[in-house]
Motif scaffolding. Sequence first.
Motif, short mmCIF file in Angstrom:
data_model
loop_
_atom_site.label_atom_id
_atom_site.label_comp_id
_atom_site.label_asym_id
_atom_site.label_seq_id
_atom_site.Cartn_x
_atom_site.Cartn_y
_atom_site.Cartn_z
N VAL A 96 1.96 0.22 4.34
CA VAL A 96 1.61 -1.14 3.95
C VAL A 96 2.85 -1.87 3.44
O VAL A 96 3.60 -1.33 2.62
CB VAL A 96 0.53 -1.15 2.85
N THR A 97 3.06 -3.08 3.94
CA THR A 97 4.11 -3.96 3.42
C THR A 97 3.49 -4.93 2.44
O THR A 97 2.57 -5.67 2.79
CB THR A 97 4.78 -4.74 4.56
N MET A 98 3.97 -4.91 1.20
CA MET A 98 3.54 -5.84 0.17
C MET A 98 4.61 -6.93 0.04
O MET A 98 5.80 -6.66 0.20
CB MET A 98 3.36 -5.13 -1.17
N ALA A 99 4.19 -8.14 -0.28
CA ALA A 99 5.16 -9.24 -0.32
C ALA A 99 4.79 -10.28 -1.36
O ALA A 99 3.61 -10.60 -1.54
CB ALA A 99 5.25 -9.91 1.06
N ARG A 100 5.81 -10.79 -2.03
CA ARG A 100 5.68 -12.06 -2.75
C ARG A 100 5.83 -13.16 -1.71
O ARG A 100 6.84 -13.20 -1.00
CB ARG A 100 6.77 -12.18 -3.82
N ARG A 101 4.88 -14.07 -1.61
CA ARG A 101 4.89 -15.07 -0.55
C ARG A 101 5.59 -16.34 -1.04
O ARG A 101 5.06 -17.07 -1.88
CB ARG A 101 3.46 -15.40 -0.11
N PRO A 102 6.78 -16.64 -0.54
CA PRO A 102 7.51 -17.83 -0.98
C PRO A 102 6.97 -19.10 -0.31
O PRO A 102 6.22 -19.03 0.68
CB PRO A 102 8.94 -17.56 -0.54
N THR A 117 -0.97 7.26 -3.36
CA THR A 117 -0.06 6.15 -3.07
C THR A 117 1.37 6.54 -3.44
O THR A 117 1.59 7.31 -4.37
CB THR A 117 -0.44 4.89 -3.85
N ARG A 118 2.31 5.99 -2.68
CA ARG A 118 3.74 6.25 -2.97
C ARG A 118 4.55 5.04 -2.54
O ARG A 118 4.41 4.56 -1.42
CB ARG A 118 4.21 7.49 -2.22
N CYS A 119 5.38 4.53 -3.45
CA CYS A 119 6.26 3.41 -3.12
C CYS A 119 7.51 3.95 -2.43
O CYS A 119 8.24 4.76 -3.01
CB CYS A 119 6.64 2.64 -4.38
N LEU A 120 7.76 3.51 -1.20
CA LEU A 120 8.94 3.94 -0.47
C LEU A 120 10.15 3.07 -0.79
O LEU A 120 11.28 3.54 -0.81
CB LEU A 120 8.68 3.90 1.04
N ARG A 121 9.90 1.79 -1.04
CA ARG A 121 10.99 0.88 -1.40
C ARG A 121 10.41 -0.38 -2.02
O ARG A 121 9.39 -0.89 -1.57
CB ARG A 121 11.82 0.49 -0.18
N GLN A 122 11.06 -0.88 -3.07
CA GLN A 122 10.69 -2.15 -3.66
C GLN A 122 11.92 -3.04 -3.77
O GLN A 122 12.87 -2.71 -4.48
CB GLN A 122 10.08 -1.96 -5.06
N VAL A 147 -6.26 -1.56 0.91
CA VAL A 147 -5.93 -2.80 0.22
C VAL A 147 -6.40 -2.75 -1.23
O VAL A 147 -5.67 -3.14 -2.15
CB VAL A 147 -6.56 -4.00 0.95
N ARG A 148 -7.61 -2.26 -1.44
CA ARG A 148 -8.18 -2.21 -2.79
C ARG A 148 -7.36 -1.30 -3.70
O ARG A 148 -7.16 -1.60 -4.88
CB ARG A 148 -9.63 -1.72 -2.68
N THR A 149 -6.88 -0.17 -3.18
CA THR A 149 -6.11 0.76 -3.99
C THR A 149 -4.78 0.14 -4.42
O THR A 149 -4.38 0.25 -5.58
CB THR A 149 -5.86 2.07 -3.23
N LEU A 150 -4.10 -0.54 -3.50
CA LEU A 150 -2.83 -1.15 -3.85
C LEU A 150 -3.02 -2.33 -4.81
O LEU A 150 -2.13 -2.64 -5.60
CB LEU A 150 -2.08 -1.58 -2.60
N ALA A 151 -4.19 -2.98 -4.75
CA ALA A 151 -4.47 -4.03 -5.73
C ALA A 151 -4.60 -3.45 -7.13
O ALA A 151 -4.28 -4.12 -8.13
CB ALA A 151 -5.76 -4.77 -5.35
N ALA A 152 -5.03 -2.19 -7.23
CA ALA A 152 -5.16 -1.54 -8.52
C ALA A 152 -3.88 -0.82 -8.96
O ALA A 152 -3.75 -0.44 -10.12
CB ALA A 152 -6.31 -0.53 -8.47
N GLU A 153 -2.95 -0.63 -8.03
CA GLU A 153 -1.70 0.10 -8.30
C GLU A 153 -0.76 -0.77 -9.13
O GLU A 153 -0.33 -1.84 -8.70
CB GLU A 153 -1.05 0.49 -6.98
N ALA A 154 -0.44 -0.30 -10.34
CA ALA A 154 0.36 -1.10 -11.26
C ALA A 154 1.75 -1.41 -10.71
O ALA A 154 2.33 -2.46 -11.02
CB ALA A 154 0.49 -0.38 -12.61
N GLY A 155 2.31 -0.53 -9.88
CA GLY A 155 3.67 -0.74 -9.38
C GLY A 155 3.76 -1.61 -8.15
O GLY A 155 4.86 -1.97 -7.73
N ALA A 156 2.61 -1.95 -7.54
CA ALA A 156 2.62 -2.76 -6.32
C ALA A 156 2.82 -4.23 -6.68
O ALA A 156 2.12 -4.77 -7.53
CB ALA A 156 1.34 -2.57 -5.54
N VAL A 157 3.76 -4.87 -6.00
CA VAL A 157 4.12 -6.26 -6.30
C VAL A 157 3.74 -7.15 -5.12
O VAL A 157 4.02 -6.83 -3.96
CB VAL A 157 5.64 -6.38 -6.57
N GLY A 158 3.11 -8.28 -5.41
CA GLY A 158 2.74 -9.23 -4.36
C GLY A 158 1.39 -8.91 -3.75
O GLY A 158 0.51 -8.34 -4.41
N GLU A 159 1.21 -9.27 -2.48
CA GLU A 159 -0.05 -9.07 -1.78
C GLU A 159 0.20 -8.42 -0.44
O GLU A 159 1.31 -8.49 0.10
CB GLU A 159 -0.76 -10.42 -1.59
#
Length: 277
Positions: free
Chosen positions: A111-117, A81-86, A48-60
């Motif tokens: 890990v699934t990252m999400a913008r929470r609507p 880290t590697r983004c498979l799909r955004q 979780v901490r790494t993806l919080a620092a990853e500039a390309g990760a969007v959401g939580e």
Amino acid sequence: MSELASTNPAYDITLEPQEPGRWITHAAESWRNPGGGLWGGYALGLCVRTLAAEAGAVGEPLSMTLTYAARLPSGDLEVRTRCLRQGGSIGVWEVEMRGVGEESVGVHGMVTMARRPQTPPFAFAKLPEAPEPESLPAPVHPGGMIHFGARAFERRTHEGFPPKPGPDSRSLAWVRPRQGHWDKALLALVTDNSPPRSMYALERVMTTTLSLTVYLHATTEELAALKDDFILVEYEGRVGGGGASDERSSYWSRGGKLLATSEQLSWYRQVPPPATE
């Protein structure tokens, strides 16, 4: 080279970027399990901490599945880290962890990252009945330094450790951070902070986590509102055999909000009794 330090004193994760998608961190000896490898919860928090620092990760982080292919050593670790799909709201990331200089992966995460609507909320699950945490004894840690999960969390329950085998694997425990406030990384860490359910069925058990899936239902704002309060954790194991046993857990705020759920598969074996003279 710049360093990205955790803002939460409950876990001392400092990430040093090497190149895009590659990081170095140092895991202290006190995060080691008695068996020698790092506590599995540390890998969850590091993910979780790494993806919080990853500039390309969007959401939580919304969900994550970690596979523990081999034990992670304490000391210097490499995280990739590697983004498979955004997409517009959902992103899927792959995270790999290993000791620095090692070729094989120790822990693999999806890990699934999400913008929470804003959507209408609903809930079918209900907070279990439990005594207030202040009515339960504070944990005692003889021998000085507090290690692995107990380093991050104070745990209050009527159970001793190790638990005694019996007819039921269900248990309840109140847990809160020893330092800092709840956040996504701490909520991930706490999902690997329970006695393995095989201990509720058998004596003299050795066990290790094979796979752990976590669903982080609470939003970042909902966790921040908890500050450092206790949360209630409900644990249950359903079956074990052929070396594998399961566990499912639910994590609740005092007010009845279901914060997270998890499913875990562990590998276990029973140790022979000590030889008698």
